[in-house]
Design a protein around this motif. Structure first.
Motif, short mmCIF file in Angstrom:
data_model
loop_
_atom_site.label_atom_id
_atom_site.label_comp_id
_atom_site.label_asym_id
_atom_site.label_seq_id
_atom_site.Cartn_x
_atom_site.Cartn_y
_atom_site.Cartn_z
N HIS A 46 21.11 -58.68 -21.63
CA HIS A 46 20.42 -59.19 -20.32
C HIS A 46 20.28 -60.83 -20.41
O HIS A 46 20.57 -61.28 -19.49
CB HIS A 46 18.97 -58.47 -20.18
CG HIS A 46 19.23 -57.01 -19.73
ND1 HIS A 46 19.83 -56.73 -18.48
CD2 HIS A 46 19.05 -55.72 -20.49
CE1 HIS A 46 19.72 -55.39 -18.41
NE2 HIS A 46 19.24 -54.83 -19.75
N TYR A 47 20.03 -61.33 -21.47
CA TYR A 47 19.87 -62.83 -21.45
C TYR A 47 21.32 -63.23 -21.27
O TYR A 47 21.39 -64.23 -20.58
CB TYR A 47 19.46 -63.34 -22.91
CG TYR A 47 19.70 -64.91 -23.31
CD1 TYR A 47 18.74 -65.62 -22.85
CD2 TYR A 47 20.77 -65.22 -23.94
CE1 TYR A 47 18.91 -67.15 -22.80
CE2 TYR A 47 21.02 -66.59 -24.08
CZ TYR A 47 20.05 -67.57 -23.58
OH TYR A 47 20.20 -68.84 -23.69
N ASN A 98 22.46 -62.78 -17.62
CA ASN A 98 21.72 -63.71 -16.59
C ASN A 98 22.00 -64.95 -16.62
O ASN A 98 22.28 -65.70 -15.70
CB ASN A 98 20.38 -63.31 -16.66
CG ASN A 98 19.63 -62.01 -16.31
OD1 ASN A 98 20.17 -61.57 -15.06
ND2 ASN A 98 18.74 -61.41 -16.98
N ARG A 99 22.34 -65.42 -17.96
CA ARG A 99 22.87 -66.78 -18.12
C ARG A 99 24.22 -66.98 -17.42
O ARG A 99 24.40 -67.92 -16.81
CB ARG A 99 22.98 -67.00 -19.57
CG ARG A 99 23.13 -68.42 -19.66
CD ARG A 99 23.32 -68.84 -21.62
NE ARG A 99 23.62 -70.31 -21.56
CZ ARG A 99 23.90 -70.71 -22.77
NH1 ARG A 99 23.88 -69.94 -23.96
NH2 ARG A 99 24.07 -71.88 -23.03
N ARG A 107 25.43 -65.09 -15.03
CA ARG A 107 25.25 -65.24 -13.45
C ARG A 107 25.03 -66.53 -12.85
O ARG A 107 25.40 -67.03 -11.83
CB ARG A 107 24.23 -64.21 -13.27
CG ARG A 107 24.67 -62.75 -13.07
CD ARG A 107 23.61 -61.85 -13.16
NE ARG A 107 24.06 -60.22 -13.01
CZ ARG A 107 23.13 -59.32 -13.04
NH1 ARG A 107 22.12 -59.54 -13.09
NH2 ARG A 107 23.65 -58.12 -12.80
#
Length: 256
Positions: free
Chosen positions: A237-238, A241-242, A244
């Protein structure tokens, strides 16, 4: 007498204990079948390879969202900062015979290839619409693009075009991952090569393949502790999102 091979090196990713052990085994194979040839390794624990005289290990952590397939470009880039030719090989590969040293690798990319449409239709038909949209964004005709085998490939310096190749590979790889296509990096590599005008050469690849044996350890299931699962999920998830957020800098390409 110095027998160091300065013409080419091998390089690989070794993320996680299993792949560090496999990379160490690969370095031992190299020492036996290609003495003087170095193995450049990207790994979280470079000190693990202190006892390997033919290994140059540098610190590296996964950057790919789900998998690290596109991260191979970073070890290739590191290897080409030291050698004119870099042979990217999966850590779960054995070298079983003498490595040929007479091959004059062409500038650019050498590897196994086939038409990308034929390959995708045979293996992952559901990816074809995304690849067609991506090819259009890159101003490429998909009919003229090659899929390449990513487990054994050779990149040689080409007056700096290799830097552009790695940049395009990263951009294309991010696009595919953000669309949920996390495997099949050979598609991204082929698109990147086509984008910068590289031909995918085959000369010498079979000779090299014939002295290797790919074990395909990625398909062997491993047991994970609860903490390992949590850590892996948080990391995913890190990185997602980075990526994105980074993609917002080129909104039209990634989201348009």
């Amino acid at each position: 007498m110095d027998t160091t091979n300065n013409n080419f090196c091998f390089c690989t990713l070794a993320l996680g204990k299993k792949y560090r052990l496999l990379a160490k085994q690969l370095s031992q194979d190299l020492e036996k079948h290609s003495p003087g040839t170095f193995l450049v390794v990207g790994t979280e624990k470079p000190n693990f390879f202190q006892s390997c005289p033919n290994v140059y290990a540098f610190p590296f952590k996964q950057k790919g969202i789900l998998h690290c397939y596109h991260d191979k470009r970073f070890v290739l880039e590191k290897a080409l900062s030291q050698y004119p030719t870099a042979i990217a090989i999966d850590a779960d590969t054995r070298i079983i015979d003498k490595v040929p040293t007479h091959i004059e690798w062409m500038p650019g990319f050498t590897g196994c290839s086939r038409n990308i449409i034929e390959h995708v239709k045979r293996r992952n038909l559901e990816r074809l619409p995304t690849l067609e949209i991506l090819a259009n964004k890159l101003n490429l005709s998909l009919e003229n693009v090659s899929w390449v085998g990513e487990s054994l490939m050779i990149v040689s310096k080409d007056n700096g075009k290799e830097t552009e190749f790695f940049q395009q590979w990263g951009k294309i790889g991010d696009y595919l991952e953000l669309k949920g296509i996390h495997a099949g990096s050979g598609n991204a590599i082929g698109l990147a090569a086509a984008k910068i005008g590289w031909t995918v050469y085959a000369q010498g690849w079979n000779e090299l393949r014939n002295v290797t044996q790919h074990l395909d350890a990625a398909h062997k299931k491993k047991s994970e502790s609860l903490w390992d699962k949590i850590e892996r999920r948080l990391g995913y998830h890190y990185r997602l999102n980075r990526k994105r957020l980074q993609a917002l800098n080129d909104f039209n390409f990634y989201y348009g």
